[in-house]
Design a protein around this motif. Structure first.
Motif, mmCIF file in Angstrom:
data_model
loop_
_atom_site.group_PDB
_atom_site.id
_atom_site.type_symbol
_atom_site.label_atom_id
_atom_site.label_comp_id
_atom_site.label_asym_id
_atom_site.label_seq_id
_atom_site.Cartn_x
_atom_site.Cartn_y
_atom_site.Cartn_z
ATOM 1 N N GLU A 51 -35.742 -12.196 9.653
ATOM 2 C CA GLU A 51 -36.634 -10.632 9.807
ATOM 3 C C GLU A 51 -36.178 -10.005 10.300
ATOM 4 O O GLU A 51 -35.720 -8.739 10.384
ATOM 5 N N ASN A 60 -38.347 -15.242 11.916
ATOM 6 C CA ASN A 60 -38.233 -16.144 10.474
ATOM 7 C C ASN A 60 -37.236 -15.907 9.589
ATOM 8 O O ASN A 60 -37.224 -15.123 9.315
ATOM 9 N N PRO A 61 -36.249 -16.601 10.045
ATOM 10 C CA PRO A 61 -35.841 -17.626 9.354
ATOM 11 C C PRO A 61 -36.076 -17.825 8.024
ATOM 12 O O PRO A 61 -36.732 -18.365 7.911
ATOM 13 N N ALA A 62 -35.387 -17.382 6.982
ATOM 14 C CA ALA A 62 -36.075 -17.838 5.640
ATOM 15 C C ALA A 62 -35.193 -17.648 4.587
ATOM 16 O O ALA A 62 -34.014 -16.533 4.765
ATOM 17 N N VAL A 63 -35.771 -17.474 3.885
ATOM 18 C CA VAL A 63 -34.621 -17.752 2.194
ATOM 19 C C VAL A 63 -34.868 -15.938 0.807
ATOM 20 O O VAL A 63 -35.176 -15.971 0.193
ATOM 21 N N VAL A 64 -36.914 -15.862 1.396
ATOM 22 C CA VAL A 64 -36.997 -14.881 0.596
ATOM 23 C C VAL A 64 -37.863 -13.840 1.513
ATOM 24 O O VAL A 64 -37.968 -14.077 2.747
ATOM 25 N N LYS A 68 -42.132 -5.393 1.966
ATOM 26 C CA LYS A 68 -42.585 -4.617 2.672
ATOM 27 C C LYS A 68 -42.230 -5.008 4.725
ATOM 28 O O LYS A 68 -42.617 -3.629 4.933
ATOM 29 N N ILE A 69 -41.094 -5.704 4.842
ATOM 30 C CA ILE A 69 -41.127 -6.085 6.119
ATOM 31 C C ILE A 69 -39.567 -4.503 6.851
ATOM 32 O O ILE A 69 -39.740 -4.970 7.744
ATOM 33 N N PHE A 143 -29.930 -15.210 -0.388
ATOM 34 C CA PHE A 143 -31.916 -15.033 -0.201
ATOM 35 C C PHE A 143 -32.248 -13.710 -1.042
ATOM 36 O O PHE A 143 -31.374 -13.009 -1.938
ATOM 37 N N SER A 144 -33.292 -13.686 -1.404
ATOM 38 C CA SER A 144 -33.826 -12.632 -2.357
ATOM 39 C C SER A 144 -35.007 -11.644 -1.416
ATOM 40 O O SER A 144 -35.503 -12.109 -0.697
ATOM 41 N N THR A 146 -38.038 -10.114 -2.677
ATOM 42 C CA THR A 146 -38.968 -9.965 -2.995
ATOM 43 C C THR A 146 -40.624 -8.542 -3.295
ATOM 44 O O THR A 146 -40.405 -8.713 -2.122
ATOM 45 N N ASP A 147 -41.410 -8.813 -3.776
ATOM 46 C CA ASP A 147 -42.587 -7.757 -3.511
ATOM 47 C C ASP A 147 -43.162 -7.404 -2.134
ATOM 48 O O ASP A 147 -43.998 -7.337 -1.548
#
Lengths: 147, 474
Positions: A51, A60-64, A68-69, A143-144, A146-147
């Motif tokens: 993020e 906050n490592p992530a794949v989605v 909003k961020i 990654f994606s 999304t909403d």
């Protein structure tokens, strides 16, 4: 008979010897060049999508990621980095190129990142291709948004 | 001239075949009630068409209703007649034969009756007038006007019948009078064993041109008297010959046959004219138009190639034909086929001509839009392509999908070379995030785009996803 053609045999041997040395020299140069490339390329230690990056740490490592961020970053760490060079972060949205960021990396170890601002139209699958200055692909992050 | 040029050989066969069917129906059903009712139905149909032509709404509606119901009734009411025609005859008789009317002639009935009377020694006097009127010569006759039959003749001369002593006069195929008293002959040269019956026969024969058949009650002998002669008959053939000569039946029979042949010929001509008229009214008359969107079909495609793009997928056809045929067109009867036998990798341009379009008989092509189709073919190859999960929705608040592991990470895909060389990712179908609260596993299907792509045999078509959910660091 042999005496008659002695001169021509001598010339032929000389030509073969010449060809052998030329080939050997070229091969050595080429090997040195490949070795140089491998030796001078930075090695990707790890890479994540996150993020944000705070104090050289990915948050906050992530794949989605939610749209909003507002922002998403590609964080990459190179270790070792033999010499000052640069790498590329190529961003693709649904297989279409979005942006290509050139990032400098320096010895002996370097962490760098690139970010994009998110808009409503950015929802969907993304990927970031990390490559060196010569375009050699080092890693792909998927990654994606999304909403 | 161009009108006749548009008639195909199939059309001629069509007309001839149906004409023959109609003609055979006439031959098989003529002189039956079925034929009469069929004729009535045909007339009703013609009236209905006329009513439609003049715009008589109610009349045409009523006639149409009657015709439709009558067609059903005819099958039910005349089922026995139809069955007897179709079952009693063999196939050859139905297709080729001309049924011969086997009706015993008046002469044959008279001969049979005379034989029967002769065997029983029943006296009889049968008068067959020629051209002269017998009214002035005979009297006391009782009018009968019944059709000649063996039973009738034998019963007239039966001994207990009040009229058995008189003569029976046969005119044509009817017994005109019975119990007729004939004038007696006063000739003196007659054999002594001739009785009153013989004298009466002579009496009429002498004075008129009538022929009289006498059956002797005593001897059972059969004699024929005409003019001043009396002749004993020794066999059926003689009697038949004499009767035929007297009645002039040879000419009549030939005339009958000629009349029958004439009728058959007229029926054949009428059948051809009627069917030709119907054919023209169906296939040429009252041009109607219809526009159909027909999908283009590709044939003879090299299995190594596949169609990756076509400028259009359907072709608009403007078709013309008679109203009845246009209404009856089924979508599968119209086809647009393009032969890819000579197509090459890359762009191919095909002109759509009449040869590419299959139409039902009687329907004609007016226009094709577009008249040209561009088809792009590509070589089929196999390639391994990375898979990516297509996440949608929103994770529950405060959670992060931190890691995923999925299997297989790459999938082998078969498709066009041009497509696969430019394809870098195969995505899954949309995977929803809303219900993902803790780490776990799930399966997702692949969404192959474009649809021409196929998963190679042996490759998995479902992706197993193991995912890690962590709390979000604020």
């Amino acid at each position: 008979m042999v005496r008659r053609y002695r001169f021509y045999i001598f010339l032929f041997v000389l030509l073969c010897a010449n060809l052998f040395f030329v080939h050997r020299t070229f091969s050595q140069n080429h090997q040195n060049s490949v070795a140089d490339t491998v030796q001078n390329s930075p090695i990707l230690d790890h890479a994540v999508m996150c993020e944000e990056v705070t104090d050289k740490d990915p948050i906050n490592p992530a794949v989605v990621f939610s749209i909003k961020i507002g922002k998403v970053s590609c964080f990459s760490v190179f270790d070792p980095v033999p010499e000052k060079t640069f790498v590329y972060h190529k961003w693709f949205h649904k297989d279409n190129p979005s942006t290509n960021k050139r990032l400098t990396v320096q010895p002996p170890r370097w962490a760098t990142y690139s970010s994009i601002q998110l808009r409503e139209t950015d929802k969907g699958p993304w990927r970031v291709e990390i490559s060196d200055r010569k375009g050699n692909l080092l890693h792909i992050l998927r990654f994606s948004i999304t909403d | 001239m161009s009108f006749f040029a548009s008639i195909r050989w199939q059309d001629i066969i069509d007309i001839l075949l149906n004409s023959y069917i109609l003609f055979r129906l006439y031959v098989l059903f003529k002189e039956t009630y079925v034929f009469r009712v069929l004729t009535g139905l045909a007339l009703l149909w013609i009236f209905q068409r006329i009513a439609v032509f003049f715009g008589l709404i109610l009349t045409s509606w009523v006639l149409q209703g009657i015709t439709a119901v009558a067609a059903l009734i005819i099958i039910i009411v005349f089922r026995n007649e139809i069955r007897s025609v179709l079952q009693a005859k063999n196939l050859k008789a139905i297709l080729w034969g001309f049924p011969q009317k086997i009706v015993p002639t008046t002469i044959q009935i008279i001969v049979d009756s005379v034989n029967a009377l002769s065997k029983r020694h029943t006296g009889a006097l049968i008068v067959l007038p020629a051209k002269e009127d017998l009214k002035d010569m005979v009297h006391s006759g009782i009018p009968l006007r019944g059709l000649v039959s063996k039973e009738m003749l034998t019963s007239i001369f039966w001994g207990d019948n009040p009229v058995h002593d008189g003569a029976a006069i046969i005119e044509g195929d009817r017994i005109a009078e019975v119990g007729v008293i004939l004038p007696l002959s006063y000739r003196s040269d007659l054999p002594s064993h001739y009785g009153t019956r013989h004298r009466a026969a002579f009496g009429l024969a002498e004075t008129t041109d009538a022929l009289i058949v006498i059956v002797s009650e005593e001897t059972g002998k059969v004699l024929v008297a005409k003019d001043s002669n009396i002749e004993e008959i020794h066999g059926d053939t003689d009697l038949i010959k004499i009767l035929q000569e007297h009645m002039g039946v040879y000419e009549e029979e030939n005339g009958y046959q000629q009349k029958e042949n004439f009728k058959i010929s007229i029926a054949a001509i009428v059948s051809v004219f009627f069917i030709t008229g119907m054919w023209f009214s169906f296939s040429k008359g009252l041009d109607s138009l219809i526009t159909l969107e027909i999908p283009a079909e590709y044939t003879k495609r090299d299995p190594r190639f596949e169609i990756v793009n076509a400028s259009v997928h359907t072709v608009r056809l403007d078709l013309a034909g008679s109203g009845a045929l246009i209404k009856s067109i089924q979508p599968d009867q119209v086809q647009v086929k393009l032969d890819l036998g000579n197509a090459v990798v890359g762009q191919n341009i095909f002109s759509i001509t009449q040869e590419n379009i299959a139409l039902p008989p009687g329907i004609f092509l007016r226009k094709v839009v577009p008249s040209v189709i561009e088809v792009t073919l590509d070589e089929t190859i196999k390639r391994e392509i990375p898979v990516q999960i297509d996440w949608v929705g929103e994770l529950p608040k405060g959670l992060v999908l931190s890691e995923i592991f999925f299997d297989p990470e790459k999938i082998e895909v078969i498709g066009g070379k041009r497509i696969l060389e430019n394809l870098s990712t195969i995505y899954t179908e949309k995977v929803h995030l809303e219900s993902m609260k803790t780490s776990g596993t799930m399966f997702a299907n692949l969404a192959l785009t474009p649809a021409a792509l196929k998963i190679a045999p042996g490759s998995k078509d479902k992706i197993r996803i193991a995912y890690v959910i962590k709390p979000r660091i604020e």
